[in-house]
Design a protein around this motif. Structure first.
Motif, short mmCIF file in Angstrom:
data_model
loop_
_atom_site.label_atom_id
_atom_site.label_comp_id
_atom_site.label_asym_id
_atom_site.label_seq_id
_atom_site.Cartn_x
_atom_site.Cartn_y
_atom_site.Cartn_z
N LEU A 126 -2.75 6.92 14.29
CA LEU A 126 -1.10 6.89 13.70
C LEU A 126 -1.01 6.34 12.52
O LEU A 126 -0.37 6.93 11.54
N ILE A 127 -1.49 5.07 12.40
CA ILE A 127 -1.40 4.47 10.89
C ILE A 127 -2.28 5.31 9.80
O ILE A 127 -1.45 5.29 8.61
N GLN A 128 -2.95 6.20 10.23
CA GLN A 128 -3.86 6.93 9.21
C GLN A 128 -2.95 8.04 8.64
O GLN A 128 -2.70 8.39 7.67
N GLU A 129 -2.14 8.51 9.70
CA GLU A 129 -1.21 9.55 9.43
C GLU A 129 -0.07 9.09 8.44
O GLU A 129 0.71 9.89 7.70
N ILE A 130 0.49 7.99 8.70
CA ILE A 130 1.91 7.62 8.21
C ILE A 130 1.62 6.45 6.94
O ILE A 130 2.68 6.05 6.23
N THR A 131 0.44 6.45 6.51
CA THR A 131 0.33 5.56 5.58
C THR A 131 -0.55 6.20 4.46
O THR A 131 -1.08 7.22 4.78
N ASP A 132 -0.42 5.59 3.30
CA ASP A 132 -1.31 6.29 2.00
C ASP A 132 -2.78 5.89 1.99
O ASP A 132 -3.62 6.90 1.75
N ALA A 133 -3.38 4.78 2.67
CA ALA A 133 -4.51 4.48 2.95
C ALA A 133 -4.52 3.35 3.86
O ALA A 133 -3.57 2.72 4.11
N VAL A 134 -5.90 3.28 4.43
CA VAL A 134 -6.32 2.27 5.64
C VAL A 134 -7.38 1.63 4.91
O VAL A 134 -8.35 2.10 4.84
N ILE A 135 -7.32 -0.02 5.36
CA ILE A 135 -8.53 -0.75 4.90
C ILE A 135 -8.69 -1.52 6.38
O ILE A 135 -7.89 -2.07 7.01
N LEU A 136 -9.79 -1.04 6.92
CA LEU A 136 -10.30 -1.69 8.04
C LEU A 136 -11.03 -3.00 8.18
O LEU A 136 -11.76 -3.27 7.43
N PHE A 137 -10.51 -3.92 8.80
CA PHE A 137 -11.16 -5.05 8.96
C PHE A 137 -11.77 -5.12 10.35
O PHE A 137 -11.17 -5.25 11.45
N ASP A 138 -13.19 -5.34 10.48
CA ASP A 138 -13.97 -5.44 11.75
C ASP A 138 -13.80 -6.85 12.36
O ASP A 138 -14.81 -7.74 12.07
N ASN A 139 -12.97 -7.02 13.13
CA ASN A 139 -12.79 -8.54 13.93
C ASN A 139 -14.25 -8.96 14.56
O ASN A 139 -14.54 -10.31 14.57
N GLU A 140 -14.80 -8.03 15.28
CA GLU A 140 -15.97 -8.38 16.06
C GLU A 140 -17.05 -8.89 15.05
O GLU A 140 -17.50 -10.02 15.39
N THR A 141 -17.48 -8.39 14.02
CA THR A 141 -18.32 -8.73 13.06
C THR A 141 -18.19 -10.08 12.42
O THR A 141 -18.82 -10.96 12.27
N TRP A 142 -16.78 -10.29 11.92
CA TRP A 142 -16.07 -11.41 11.40
C TRP A 142 -16.50 -12.41 12.18
O TRP A 142 -16.80 -13.65 12.12
#
Length: 177
Positions: free
Chosen positions: A131-147
């Protein structure tokens, strides 16, 4: 977002305005750097459907707060959101209203849930990301598991008890005695 805001202020750049929206007062209290005036708390009031976040959060109030900030020289809008929860469900409404008022691109910083949050949360996070990819111009993902694995202390090794065995033979003396 809180750390980004802090860095912006400490570096004296001061190019960032921020608003935090939540239905969990503890999440807002944990923000150390964002001013109180930039925190918007909406108490869950719909006892019949407490998971329907769209009935709890007043989009008009959110937009009034955003439009009240200094937005004359903005280059972009960054929406920070956790995937898999229920606050993300208001993102389409907020983005729709933002697009009516601003021509700047809208980016999302989306936080993936940890594995221990369960399969249901992970599945919802996947839907939220679509959904977020459809309605925004770009998405930056943050991997909470790795962090979270990087900040956890290393597991403690169980201490082994050393057992010293002394052998005594019947009728024999140990050397030096």
């Amino acid at each position: 977002m809180d750390n980004l805001y802090d860095h912006d202020r400490r570096s004296k750049v001061c190019c960032m305005s921020a608003v935090a929206i939540d239905i969990d007062p503890n999440s807002l209290v944990q923000l150390r750097h964002l001013p109180e005036s930039a925190r918007i708390f909406f108490p869950p009031i719909d006892a019949l459907d407490p998971d329907d976040i769209t009935n709890i959060i007043d989009i008009e109030e959110v937009m009034t707060r955003i439009q009240g900030m200094d937005t004359m020289e903005i280059d972009a809008i960054l929406l920070c959101c956790g995937l898999g929860g229920n606050i993300i469900d208001i993102a389409p409404l907020i983005i729709e209203e933002l697009r009516k008022s601003y021509v700047e691109p809208i980016f999302a910083l989306a936080v993936l849930p940890c594995l221990d949050e369960g399969k249901r949360i992970s599945a919802k996070a996947a839907d939220d990301l679509d959904l977020i990819q459809e309605i925004t111009d770009a998405v930056i993902l943050f991997d909470n598991e790795t962090w979270s694995q990087k900040i956890r202390p290393p597991p403690q090794r169980p201490r082994r008890k050393r057992t010293v065995l002394r052998a005594r033979y019947a009728g024999a003396r140990s050397p030096g005695r």
